[in-house]
Design a protein around this motif. Structure first.
Motif, PDB file in Angstrom:
ATOM      1  N   ARG A 129      -4.542  -4.899  -5.672  1.00  0.00           N
ATOM      2  CA  ARG A 129      -4.807  -5.426  -4.315  1.00  0.00           C
ATOM      3  C   ARG A 129      -3.878  -5.123  -3.323  1.00  0.00           C
ATOM      4  O   ARG A 129      -2.850  -5.585  -3.371  1.00  0.00           O
ATOM      5  CB  ARG A 129      -5.397  -6.777  -4.295  1.00  0.00           C
ATOM      6  N   THR A 130      -3.888  -4.248  -2.679  1.00  0.00           N
ATOM      7  CA  THR A 130      -2.988  -3.614  -1.560  1.00  0.00           C
ATOM      8  C   THR A 130      -2.865  -4.557  -0.363  1.00  0.00           C
ATOM      9  O   THR A 130      -4.016  -4.969   0.392  1.00  0.00           O
ATOM     10  CB  THR A 130      -3.052  -2.305  -1.363  1.00  0.00           C
ATOM     11  N   LYS A 171      -0.584  -4.146   3.582  1.00  0.00           N
ATOM     12  CA  LYS A 171       0.174  -2.994   4.300  1.00  0.00           C
ATOM     13  C   LYS A 171       1.432  -3.384   4.214  1.00  0.00           C
ATOM     14  O   LYS A 171       2.106  -4.255   4.463  1.00  0.00           O
ATOM     15  CB  LYS A 171      -0.397  -3.081   5.702  1.00  0.00           C
ATOM     16  N   ASN A 172       2.382  -2.328   4.013  1.00  0.00           N
ATOM     17  CA  ASN A 172       3.742  -2.160   4.061  1.00  0.00           C
ATOM     18  C   ASN A 172       4.308  -2.241   5.461  1.00  0.00           C
ATOM     19  O   ASN A 172       3.691  -1.225   6.196  1.00  0.00           O
ATOM     20  CB  ASN A 172       4.557  -1.347   3.083  1.00  0.00           C
ATOM     21  N   HIS A 218       2.189   1.548  -6.551  1.00  0.00           N
ATOM     22  CA  HIS A 218       0.694   2.046  -6.258  1.00  0.00           C
ATOM     23  C   HIS A 218       0.405   3.466  -6.003  1.00  0.00           C
ATOM     24  O   HIS A 218      -0.616   4.075  -6.354  1.00  0.00           O
ATOM     25  CB  HIS A 218       0.375   1.257  -4.994  1.00  0.00           C
ATOM     26  N   ILE A 219       1.635   4.460  -5.687  1.00  0.00           N
ATOM     27  CA  ILE A 219       1.287   5.654  -5.231  1.00  0.00           C
ATOM     28  C   ILE A 219       1.804   6.683  -6.254  1.00  0.00           C
ATOM     29  O   ILE A 219       1.110   7.528  -6.617  1.00  0.00           O
ATOM     30  CB  ILE A 219       2.034   6.077  -3.917  1.00  0.00           C
ATOM     31  N   ASP A 236       0.830  -1.285   0.112  1.00  0.00           N
ATOM     32  CA  ASP A 236       0.011   0.059  -0.108  1.00  0.00           C
ATOM     33  C   ASP A 236       0.770   1.256  -0.052  1.00  0.00           C
ATOM     34  O   ASP A 236       0.270   2.329  -0.287  1.00  0.00           O
ATOM     35  CB  ASP A 236      -1.069   0.001   1.207  1.00  0.00           C
ATOM     36  N   ASN A 237       2.295   1.046   0.396  1.00  0.00           N
ATOM     37  CA  ASN A 237       3.035   2.379   0.293  1.00  0.00           C
ATOM     38  C   ASN A 237       4.282   2.222  -0.716  1.00  0.00           C
ATOM     39  O   ASN A 237       5.331   2.541  -0.628  1.00  0.00           O
ATOM     40  CB  ASN A 237       3.624   2.456   1.607  1.00  0.00           C
ATOM     41  N   SER A 238       4.016   1.414  -1.971  1.00  0.00           N
ATOM     42  CA  SER A 238       4.745   0.961  -3.043  1.00  0.00           C
ATOM     43  C   SER A 238       4.765   2.290  -3.902  1.00  0.00           C
ATOM     44  O   SER A 238       3.730   2.909  -4.173  1.00  0.00           O
ATOM     45  CB  SER A 238       4.411  -0.242  -3.578  1.00  0.00           C
TER      46      SER A 238
END
Length: 369
Positions: free
Chosen positions: A117-118, A120-121, A101-102, A96-98
């Motif tokens: 589909r994320t 959590k990092n 993705h961002i 989710d913090n990649s």
């Protein structure tokens, strides 16, 4: 040294220490000479000899069958995801913090119809293995669910401060992917930083991956480009997508020549970059009102937190430093991101620490032209 420097013609000029990112480096004299003398041909036709030399060398270094030069890391990741997820409506599991993705404009969805589909990092850039496995769709639900086809990792992990994923962790994710018939892609924008920090050969670090994107214009200091590596079949498909996305260029050997110099000369400098980042982090931590998690500074990225009861904030600090030729970037209201690269010296680090100390205490106020 003060706020001025002397150029090669003996003229006084404003000193600039640019640590906004490791993407801001200028081509070295060796790179410029290589670019000027590069042997070139039409790369879309597959005939540029310098591009072929770079791709062959990068495939060898990374321990993969083949490689392909693309204009950017974003394009490299996009192509890789689309090759692995070649049916629209497929799903990729990623942090989710990649970066994918961002920071990549949702390209996998917009252009490829791939559903993210994320998971959590964690603070070290990993994702819990049980959460990854739980995110894999049951193929029996294909009537209503997207089909999971790919897992993506990022190494080093930029948003967690350049943290490194270990060989052991990547191997376990690779085993998990194989167990479920999935592919594994690594966003290796700074993979050489990770390999250097972990003291692991880079080919071993990515052994479990089906594909890797390797940025040449971050820590390695080339002016442009990324190489994606994988199987011969993967690269054959990637080459078609590169053309579709407008990434097929002609006499690209001019750029690949600089990249070859970067690989030859700058990988060995990464260890010094990491030492300079640690020196900066330790120095920042001694300044009242600032805090750096020293244990998190594993490579060339430093995040410095500003205490909220301080007289300054990230935007003010960056503006003050900018006026004195030190360029860094705010990450949020009370956090600043500083990135070291091969053109930052120990002297630059020491001068930066001096200016930040004065800025935080309010002593650095005189505007310097």
């Amino acid at each position: 040294m003060g706020d001025v420097a002397i150029d090669k013609d003996g003229e006084t000029m404003r000193r600039v220490i640019d640590m906004r990112s490791d993407t801001v480096t200028k081509p070295t004299d060796t790179m410029r000479t290589a670019m000027a003398n590069a042997e070139v041909d039409d790369d879309v036709l597959g005939n540029d000899p310098t591009a072929l030399r770079l791709e062959t060398e990068m495939a060898r270094i990374m321990g993969k069958e083949a490689a392909l030069f693309v204009p950017s890391g974003t394009m490299g990741n996009l192509i890789s995801v689309l090759v692995h997820c070649d049916v629209r409506g497929s799903e990729v599991i990623l942090g989710d913090n990649s970066h994918i993705h961002i920071y990549e404009n949702g390209g996998i969805s917009t252009l490829g119809g791939v559903h993210p589909r994320t998971v959590k990092n964690n603070e070290d850039g990993t994702m819990d293995l049980d959460l990854i496995e739980a995110a894999i769709r049951d193929p029996r639900g294909a009537l209503v669910y997207p089909i999971t086809r790919l897992i993506c990792l990022e190494n080093s992990h930029g948003n967690t401060g350049g943290r490194c994923l270990s060989v052991e962790y990547i191997d376990r994710v690779g085993e998990l992917a194989k167990k479920h018939g999935l592919k594994l892609h690594i966003d290796g924008a700074r993979i050489f930083n990770a390999a250097t920090a972990l003291a692991v050969p880079v080919d071993r670090l990515v052994q479990a991956a089906d594909s890797v994107s390797v940025c040449l214009s971050k820590g390695l200091g080339a002016p442009v480009g990324t190489v994606i590596v994988g199987s011969t079949n993967f690269i054959t498909k990637a080459k078609i997508l590169r053309k579709t996305l407008g990434g097929g260029m002609r006499q690209v050997g001019v750029l690949c020549a600089a990249a070859l110099v970067a690989v030859k000369e700058n990988v060995k400098k990464l260890e010094d970059d990491h030492k300079h980042a640690k020196l900066l982090a330790v120095g920042l931590n001694k300044i009242q009102g600032l805090h750096v998690d020293i244990s998190a500074v594993e490579t060339n990225i430093v995040y410095v937190n500003i205490c909220k009861d301080s007289s300054t904030n990230a935007a003010k600090l960056c503006k003050t430093l900018d006026e004195h030729g030190i360029l860094v970037m705010p990450d949020d209201d009370y956090k600043v991101r500083i990135v070291i690269h091969h053109q930052i010296t120990v002297n630059d680090v020491e001068y930066t620490l001096s200016c930040i100390q004065k800025a935080v205490t309010g002593a650095l106020s005189e505007h310097v032209e």
